[in-house]
Design a protein around this motif. Structure first.
Motif, PDB file in Angstrom:
ATOM      1  N   VAL A  26       0.855  -1.188   0.000  1.00  0.00           N
ATOM      2  CA  VAL A  26       0.000   0.000   0.000  1.00  0.00           C
ATOM      3  C   VAL A  26       0.894   1.242   0.000  1.00  0.00           C
ATOM      4  CG1 VAL A  26      -1.837   1.277   1.155  1.00  0.00           C
ATOM      5  CG2 VAL A  26      -1.817  -1.230   1.257  1.00  0.00           C
ATOM      6  N   LEU A  27       0.668   2.108  -0.982  1.00  0.00           N
ATOM      7  CA  LEU A  27       1.389   3.383  -1.072  1.00  0.00           C
ATOM      8  C   LEU A  27       0.500   4.485  -0.510  1.00  0.00           C
ATOM      9  CD1 LEU A  27       3.649   5.284  -2.074  1.00  0.00           C
ATOM     10  CD2 LEU A  27       2.536   5.245  -4.335  1.00  0.00           C
ATOM     11  N   LEU A  28       0.974   5.151   0.535  1.00  0.00           N
ATOM     12  CA  LEU A  28       0.260   6.284   1.137  1.00  0.00           C
ATOM     13  C   LEU A  28       0.981   7.555   0.673  1.00  0.00           C
ATOM     14  CD1 LEU A  28      -0.300   4.847   4.741  1.00  0.00           C
ATOM     15  CD2 LEU A  28      -1.700   4.563   2.665  1.00  0.00           C
ATOM     16  N   ASP A  29       0.558   8.048  -0.485  1.00  0.00           N
ATOM     17  CA  ASP A  29       1.260   9.140  -1.153  1.00  0.00           C
ATOM     18  C   ASP A  29       0.957  10.477  -0.489  1.00  0.00           C
ATOM     19  OD1 ASP A  29       2.903  10.233  -3.150  1.00  0.00           O
ATOM     20  OD2 ASP A  29       1.158  10.733  -4.381  1.00  0.00           O
ATOM     21  N   GLU A  30       2.013  11.174  -0.070  1.00  0.00           N
ATOM     22  CA  GLU A  30       1.943  12.496   0.556  1.00  0.00           C
ATOM     23  C   GLU A  30       1.277  12.488   1.935  1.00  0.00           C
ATOM     24  OE1 GLU A  30       3.725  14.670  -0.657  1.00  0.00           O
ATOM     25  OE2 GLU A  30       3.663  14.741  -2.838  1.00  0.00           O
ATOM     26  N   ILE A  31       1.208  11.323   2.588  1.00  0.00           N
ATOM     27  CA  ILE A  31       0.628  11.283   3.930  1.00  0.00           C
ATOM     28  C   ILE A  31       1.470  12.093   4.917  1.00  0.00           C
ATOM     29  CG2 ILE A  31       1.783   9.140   4.621  1.00  0.00           C
ATOM     30  CD1 ILE A  31      -0.739   8.447   6.242  1.00  0.00           C
ATOM     31  N   ASN A  32       2.771  12.203   4.645  1.00  0.00           N
ATOM     32  CA  ASN A  32       3.625  12.955   5.572  1.00  0.00           C
ATOM     33  C   ASN A  32       3.233  14.425   5.650  1.00  0.00           C
ATOM     34  OD1 ASN A  32       5.135  10.716   6.257  1.00  0.00           O
ATOM     35  ND2 ASN A  32       6.683  11.080   4.701  1.00  0.00           N
ATOM     36  N   ILE A  33       2.669  14.955   4.579  1.00  0.00           N
ATOM     37  CA  ILE A  33       2.209  16.352   4.611  1.00  0.00           C
ATOM     38  C   ILE A  33       0.998  16.477   5.534  1.00  0.00           C
ATOM     39  CG2 ILE A  33       1.217  18.231   3.238  1.00  0.00           C
ATOM     40  CD1 ILE A  33       2.976  17.348   0.932  1.00  0.00           C
ATOM     41  N   ALA A  34       0.088  15.510   5.439  1.00  0.00           N
ATOM     42  CA  ALA A  34      -1.076  15.523   6.332  1.00  0.00           C
ATOM     43  C   ALA A  34      -0.647  15.382   7.790  1.00  0.00           C
ATOM     44  CB  ALA A  34      -2.032  14.394   5.949  1.00  0.00           C
ATOM     45  N   LEU A  35       0.380  14.565   8.028  1.00  0.00           N
ATOM     46  CA  LEU A  35       0.886  14.400   9.392  1.00  0.00           C
ATOM     47  C   LEU A  35       1.612  15.661   9.857  1.00  0.00           C
ATOM     48  CD1 LEU A  35       2.180  10.746   9.072  1.00  0.00           C
ATOM     49  CD2 LEU A  35       0.343  11.514  10.585  1.00  0.00           C
ATOM     50  N   ARG A  36       2.329  16.295   8.952  1.00  0.00           N
ATOM     51  CA  ARG A  36       3.079  17.505   9.301  1.00  0.00           C
ATOM     52  C   ARG A  36       2.153  18.609   9.812  1.00  0.00           C
ATOM     53  NH1 ARG A  36       5.916  21.501   4.844  1.00  0.00           N
ATOM     54  NH2 ARG A  36       6.692  23.070   6.305  1.00  0.00           N
TER      55      ARG A  36
END
Length: 205
Positions: free
Chosen positions: A132-142
């Motif tokens: 599973v690729l969670l694309d750009e999830i780090n931005i949502a977490l940031r």
């Protein structure tokens, strides 16, 4: 023996020693597990690398899935290719509504991120899906649209042992880096955007 032959012979001996050392290392690597992979950093290539792994999964006929947390409104080449040709092997869920500065609505961004995370958990827990690729999830977490403790707890405690999960986006949280099996930081050295060149089709999207 000529000088060139000497160089060739020394090179062959050096490579033989390297191969023996490498074979010894590889012989000790027997374990398999579902990996947590993080692609972060200011440089380009985080999502592209994640989609490269998605294509590998497709080539190996491994069921996989993509959840896009930010670029959902974009008409990307990856999305066109997967939905048109490989939807039987790869589910594609574009859950975002664009970058945060485009929506300018925190509540809406949080709702979209939470919806994306709910879908991500569903896909990760699906026994048929291997990657599973969670694309750009780090931005949502940031931006704290998602709770980092909840994401880390789920990945650590509920992710099936043989399922791979790749999380992309700059500014990955330290808590995520700590539990990851592989972390790659893309370093920005030069980018055409700084020279006034807009995102290019086939390169950026």
């Amino acid at each position: 023996m000529t000088d060139e032959n000497n160089v060739d012979a020394r090179h062959a001996m050096k490579m033989a020693k390297k191969k023996a050392a490498r074979d010894k290392i590889m012989a000790a690597k027997e374990g398999e597990k579902g990996l947590i992979l993080v692609h972060t950093g200011a440089g380009k290539g985080k999502s592209s690398s994640g989609f490269g792994m998605i294509l590998r999964c497709i080539a190996h006929e491994m069921p996989c899935a993509v959840v896009q947390f930010i670029k959902g409104a974009w008409d990307t080449g990856e999305r066109r290719l997967i939905e048109a040709n490989f939807s039987d092997l790869c589910q594609f869920h574009a859950m975002g509504e664009g970058f945060t500065w485009e929506t300018q609505d925190r509540a809406r961004d949080i709702a979209a991120a939470e919806k994306g995370w709910a879908k991500a958990k569903e896909l990760i827990l699906d026994p048929e899906i291997r990657f599973v690729l969670l694309d750009e999830i780090n931005i949502a977490l940031r931006y704290d649209y998602l709770n980092i403790e909840e994401v880390v707890r789920f990945l650590r405690e509920e992710k099936p042992p043989m399922t791979h999960v790749c999380l992309t986006g700059r500014n990955a949280k330290e808590e995520l880096i700590e539990i990851a099996d592989l972390v790659t930081e893309m370093t920005l050295i030069k980018h055409p955007f700084r020279s006034g060149i807009k995102a290019q089709i086939g390169v950026e999207f």
